[in-house]
Scaffold this motif. Structure first.
Motif, short mmCIF file in Angstrom:
data_model
loop_
_atom_site.label_atom_id
_atom_site.label_comp_id
_atom_site.label_asym_id
_atom_site.label_seq_id
_atom_site.Cartn_x
_atom_site.Cartn_y
_atom_site.Cartn_z
N PRO A 236 0.77 -1.08 -0.07
CA PRO A 236 0.24 0.02 0.32
C PRO A 236 0.67 0.91 -0.22
O PRO A 236 1.83 1.50 0.35
N VAL A 237 0.20 2.21 -0.39
CA VAL A 237 1.28 3.06 -0.36
C VAL A 237 -0.23 4.59 -0.32
O VAL A 237 -0.85 4.68 -0.70
N VAL A 238 1.39 5.31 0.54
CA VAL A 238 0.41 6.35 1.21
C VAL A 238 0.86 8.03 0.30
O VAL A 238 2.11 8.21 1.00
N SER A 239 0.17 8.64 0.13
CA SER A 239 0.78 10.08 -0.92
C SER A 239 0.66 11.08 0.49
O SER A 239 -0.69 11.36 0.99
N GLY A 240 1.86 12.12 0.17
CA GLY A 240 1.45 13.48 1.03
C GLY A 240 2.11 14.71 0.99
O GLY A 240 3.29 14.65 0.11
N VAL A 241 0.98 15.03 -0.70
CA VAL A 241 1.98 15.81 -1.37
C VAL A 241 1.46 17.37 -1.11
O VAL A 241 0.40 17.72 -1.65
N GLY A 242 3.13 18.94 -0.88
CA GLY A 242 1.85 19.75 -0.46
C GLY A 242 1.68 20.23 0.35
O GLY A 242 1.16 19.01 1.53
N HIS A 243 0.57 21.38 0.68
CA HIS A 243 -0.12 21.67 1.71
C HIS A 243 -1.18 20.88 1.76
O HIS A 243 -1.85 19.87 0.23
N GLU A 244 -2.57 21.70 2.29
CA GLU A 244 -3.96 20.24 2.03
C GLU A 244 -4.70 20.97 1.59
O GLU A 244 -5.22 20.58 0.69
N ILE A 245 -4.29 22.29 0.83
CA ILE A 245 -5.25 22.67 -0.83
C ILE A 245 -4.53 22.24 -1.92
O ILE A 245 -4.93 22.11 -3.11
N ASP A 246 -3.45 21.32 -1.92
CA ASP A 246 -2.76 21.10 -3.06
C ASP A 246 -3.06 19.63 -3.88
O ASP A 246 -3.35 18.75 -2.26
N VAL A 247 -4.07 19.66 -4.03
CA VAL A 247 -4.12 17.98 -4.69
C VAL A 247 -3.78 17.62 -6.32
O VAL A 247 -3.60 18.35 -7.73
N THR A 248 -2.94 16.59 -5.83
CA THR A 248 -2.05 15.96 -7.33
C THR A 248 -3.20 14.15 -7.58
O THR A 248 -3.76 14.19 -7.19
N ILE A 249 -2.42 13.93 -9.28
CA ILE A 249 -2.91 12.59 -9.55
C ILE A 249 -2.57 12.07 -8.57
O ILE A 249 -3.53 10.84 -8.44
N ALA A 250 -1.33 11.94 -8.16
CA ALA A 250 -0.57 10.80 -7.17
C ALA A 250 -1.47 10.16 -5.99
O ALA A 250 -1.92 9.34 -5.62
N ASP A 251 -2.66 11.02 -5.63
CA ASP A 251 -3.18 11.47 -4.50
C ASP A 251 -4.11 10.32 -4.95
O ASP A 251 -5.25 10.34 -4.10
N PHE A 252 -5.17 10.28 -5.88
CA PHE A 252 -5.73 10.17 -6.56
C PHE A 252 -5.56 8.05 -6.64
O PHE A 252 -6.76 7.61 -6.02
N ALA A 253 -4.16 8.18 -7.30
CA ALA A 253 -4.12 6.92 -6.98
C ALA A 253 -3.12 6.28 -6.24
O ALA A 253 -3.47 4.90 -6.48
N ALA A 254 -2.64 6.96 -5.03
CA ALA A 254 -3.05 6.14 -3.99
C ALA A 254 -3.65 5.47 -2.92
O ALA A 254 -5.20 5.81 -3.38
#
Length: 462
Positions: A236-254
């Motif tokens: 399993p992969v947990v993504s934590g990229v940027g600040h609270e308002i940042d959303v990336t494609i990696a967040d949706f895939a994680a």
């Protein structure tokens, strides 16, 4: 062929205000496609329903706009008054107030449109492919023993994550796989790390983290290859990229998305202080129970010794001493068995605690969300069918009002030289020029004779 127009008054078709508003809305929505409009946001309202209502303006004009919750859900950061934005949508009529408005289905900051369009396009394509489906999300281990960390070795994120892990769950080993997190070399390095780290170290899960930055700085985590590597990772992969308002494609895939790198470390691990306090509480309860039992046994022993002293005869004293030894032995065995049972019960409670972890209930909740989504799609389909029927009725009404349809049945519109429509033969004199407009084309003629109340051509003089 029909005869000349008589002097009878034409029948009037009367509409209600709501009917006219529906006709106008149909005309606008049918004649105008989806439009892109740029301007400045003002009068922004965000009620509890989740819908947004605002005015888009420039120096000369303004336009009322509405953006409903299903369209604005992923707009990050949310807009504010004074923001320059680029929106897309359809123009229509809001019948309740008789106002022109635009229903917005997309919004992006003016100036960063290309990257945002690329982001939205890739997100939509991967979502349609099923890469973000909730059923693919893997549960995290409740107490990981080995944690993989993929991030820059020199950024602030690695320090925050390591500090949080050491505070919350020092029992876990952390394996750092340093990668660049910005620039052209970052995506292939991240893909390679996700593929290689589980093979190099027997990790239970992977944290993929990076500190905050602009959309361009975070773009490595919006690459399709990175999203596919996350889904292909062996753990399993947990993504934590940027600040609270940042959303990336990696967040949706994680498998799990955290708002920040620190939050990723917190979500991936239990709190050792809570576990320690719980175990200490159970141990204290067990120790207190044992102490009370021992005190009662000591009191019973003291009473037995007193009775022995009162009965004193040597043989009986020996028998009592032997019996006391037997009772003492049985007591020790009983306490040993009791202690073993308490320990087994403690282990059982620990197992039930792990099984009651909220993460075990997530699949059921996810299925419930999917059922609600299916119900929503069914209701949307019913709404679309109803709106389609209303559109057909408006089209039929519009066709019935079309003067061209009347001309097609053989009637004509006759005008004098000034362009006024002729309804009475007395309006023209012989020798005047008139125009008869037909369904296809028109005729220019000269009036030979004016008759009132008569129809047909004059009889032949031959």
């Amino acid at each position: 062929m029909p005869g000349p127009v008589t002097g009878e008054a034409p029948q009037r078709t009367i509409h209600t205000v709501s009917e006219l508003a529906e006709i106008l809305r149909g005309l606008l929505e049918d004649s105008l496609p989806n439009l892109w409009v740029q301007g400045e946001i003002s009068n922004l309202a965000k009620p509890a329903s989740g819908h947004w209502y605002f005015t888009l303006k420039d120096a000369q004009a303004q336009l009322r706009c509405a953006m409903f919750r299903n369209a604005n859900f992923y707009i990050r950061p949310p807009p504010a008054n004074g923001d320059a934005v680029l929106i897309r949508g359809k123009v229509g009529i809001y019948a309740a107030r008789g106002e022109l408005q635009m229903i917005v289905d997309h919004m992006e900051p003016a100036g960063t449109g290309a990257l945002l369009r690329a982001f939205e396009a890739l997100k939509a394509r991967l979502a349609a492919e099923g890469l973000f489906d909730a059923g693919l999300k893997r549960p995290l281990p409740p107490a990981p023993r080995r944690i993989g960390l993929i991030t820059s070795a020199s950024g602030a994120a690695v320090h925050d994550v390591l500090t949080t892990l050491a505070r919350r769950w020092p029992l876990a080993e952390v394996f750092l796989y340093p990668v660049p997190v910005q620039g052209a070399e970052a995506p292939p390095a991240i893909v390679r790390a996700l593929a290689e780290l589980p093979g190099r170290a027997p990790v239970d899960l992977v944290l993929l983290v990076r500190g905050g930055g602009s959309l361009e700085d975070l773009w490595a985590f919006n690459e399709e290859a990175v999203a596919r590597a996350i889904r292909a990772c062996a753990v399993p992969v947990v993504s934590g990229v940027g600040h609270e308002i940042d959303v990336t494609i990696a967040d949706f895939a994680a498998d799990l998305r955290a708002a920040t790198p620190t939050a990723a470390a917190e979500l991936a691990t239990p709190d050792v202080a809570e576990w320690t306090a719980r175990i200490e509480g159970i141990g204290g309860t067990l120790q207190a129970a044992m102490q009370r039992r021992l005190e009662r046994a000591a009191q019973q022993l003291a009473r037995s010794q007193a009775r022995l002293q009162m009965l004193h005869p040597g043989r009986r004293l020996q028998e009592r001493a032997q019996r006391l030894d037997e009772l003492d032995q049985r007591l020790r065995h009983a306490w040993t068995a009791r202690l073993r049972a308490q320990r087994e019960r403690l282990h059982g409670q620990a197992g039930r605690l792990l099984r009651a972890n909220p993460s075990q209930a997530l699949p059921g909740e996810q299925r419930h969300v999917e059922a609600l989504a299916t119900l929503l799609r069914g209701r949307m389909q019913s709404l679309l069918l109803e709106r389609g029927a209303r559109l057909d009725r408006a089209q039929a009404l519009l066709d019935s009002l079309n003067p061209q349809a009347v001309l097609g049945r053989g009637y004509a519109i006759v005008r004098d030289e000034q362009g006024a429509v002729l309804r009475d033969a007395a309006q023209v004199r012989p020798g005047a020029a008139i125009e008869a407009r037909l369904a296809r084309g028109s005729l220019i003629a000269e009036v030979k004779e004016s008759r009132r109340g008569e129809t047909g051509f004059p009889p032949s003089r031959e």
